[in-house]
Enzyme design. Structure first.
Site, PDB file in Angstrom:
ATOM      1  N   ASP A  10      39.542  39.588  39.445  1.00 12.38           N
ATOM      2  CA  ASP A  10      40.433  38.531  39.001  1.00 12.38           C
ATOM      3  C   ASP A  10      39.635  37.265  38.700  1.00 12.38           C
ATOM      4  O   ASP A  10      38.559  37.042  39.270  1.00 12.38           O
ATOM      5  CB  ASP A  10      41.475  38.222  40.068  1.00 12.38           C
ATOM      6  CG  ASP A  10      42.412  39.394  40.332  1.00 12.38           C
ATOM      7  OD1 ASP A  10      42.523  40.268  39.445  1.00 12.38           O
ATOM      8  OD2 ASP A  10      43.007  39.435  41.418  1.00 12.38           O
ATOM      9  N   LYS A  11      40.188  36.429  37.846  1.00  8.35           N
ATOM     10  CA  LYS A  11      39.511  35.195  37.444  1.00  8.35           C
ATOM     11  C   LYS A  11      39.010  34.402  38.642  1.00  8.35           C
ATOM     12  O   LYS A  11      37.864  33.966  38.680  1.00  8.35           O
ATOM     13  CB  LYS A  11      40.456  34.341  36.602  1.00  8.35           C
ATOM     14  CG  LYS A  11      39.879  32.989  36.198  1.00  8.35           C
ATOM     15  CD  LYS A  11      40.882  32.160  35.421  1.00  8.35           C
ATOM     16  CE  LYS A  11      40.323  30.784  35.079  1.00  8.35           C
ATOM     17  NZ  LYS A  11      41.307  29.937  34.347  1.00  8.35           N
TER      18      LYS A  11
END
Length: 328
Positions: free
Chosen positions: A147-148
């Site tokens: 995830d970012k």
């Protein structure tokens, strides 16, 4: 420089081979898939349909049966989505590199792959800039994502053969991935969450535990390794070991049993979002079989400074034993 990069993007060397007489009576698509295992069957099927695979100079047919002794010519093509991305100078630490793979320590806030809302400044853009030859590998060699706002180690393939091998390892669930997560609450000492994950039925941005056909199997093992207090609330530092790699898996699984990640803006405690600017999750260990040497390889990345500071604020002292593998 631009012309050199364009040449690498578009020019692909044809692959030629001659069938033997014993190949007679078999379907062409199956034979080609067997010979060119570095490419997926769906990609090869598309190349046949688009005329990029020929038999004795003639356009191949999808379900064509061969006689034997034909010359097959395959002209590899890049997918449209691969041509859509632009090289950009994006900084990311490199943990390991050889001719087949690249292991990076992805910082938080770096998006792995371009998507709606993040079409530039991603790890993929940085990979293309760092090595223009990566444009010849689908998704610039990316085989899995973080995830970012999750930091930590990731592996990237530098060749199609390495990418295919790594994808198969991921599918076989033999890649070892371990994370450190700080969660709200006092968790059990250990446990296993075996719950399917799918798209949230009402909020399409979120994932959720889904007990319908749309839910995909997901298994997370966790073990508490430290306790602390953050914002006058109990917190637990847990080590998570994944068997599967579903979107937001750790975040969804831990929230589903009542222990959301500190700082998680989607699955966490919204009234405590200001405590930490991202979900407190770090992929600290990655283990796999090297696609070329077949050696067992492992890499670790210590906690980034922001999570170290968060633990200090929570009265948790870093311990080197955290980074020892929980895999037997």
């Amino acid at each position: 420089m631009e012309s050199d990069e364009e040449e690498i993007l578009t020019e692909q060397e044809p692959i030629r081979f001659v069938l033997s007489l014993k190949d007679g009576g078999q379907r062409l698509d199956k034979l080609v898939a067997g010979r060119l295992s570095q490419y997926s069957r769906s990609r090869l099927q598309r190349w046949i349909e688009d005329g990029h695979i020929t038999v004795n100079g003639e356009k191949a047919q999808a379900k064509q049966t061969v006689i034997g002794d034909e010359e097959i010519c395959v002209i590899p093509q890049l997918a449209e989505e691969d041509l859509a991305f632009t090289p950009e100078a994006v900084d990311f630490p490199v943990v390991f590199e050889d001719n087949a793979i690249l292991v990076v320590n992805k910082p938080a806030s770096l998006v792995v792959h371009p998507a709606a809302g993040n079409w530039s400044g991603t790890l993929l853009n940085g990979l293309l800039y760092r090595d223009p030859k990566s444009a010849t590998v689908p998704r610039a060699g990316i085989v899995h994502r973080l995830d970012k706002e999750t930091s930590g180690v990731m592996v990237v393939a530098k060749t199609i053969e390495a990418q295919t091998d790594l994808v198969r390892q991921l599918q076989a669930r033999t890649v070892k991935r371990e994370y450190l997560a700080l969660v709200w609450g006092d968790t059990p000492q250990s446990g296993t969450i075996d719950e399917p994950i799918g798209r949230h039925p009402r909020d399409r941005v979120k994932m959720a535990v889904i007990h319908t056909q749309s839910g995909k199997p997901a298994v997370t093992h966790f073990r508490k390794i430290a306790e602390g207090v953050c914002n006058n609330m109990n917190v637990s530092l847990v080590k998570c070991r994944l068997e599967t790699g579903r979107t937001h898996q750790i975040r969804v699984h831990l929230q589903s049993i009542g222990f959301p990640l500190v700082g998680d803006p989607v699955y966490g405690k919204s009234h405590l979002a200001s405590v930490f600017p991202r979900q407190a999750l770090h992929a600290f260990r990655l283990g796999l079989i090297h696609p070329c040497t077949k050696e067992v390889c492992e890499w670790t990345a210590p906690l980034p400074q922001d999570m170290k500071a968060l633990l200090e604020q929570s009265f948790i002292e870093e311990n080197g034993k955290w980074y020892e593998s929980d895999y037997s």
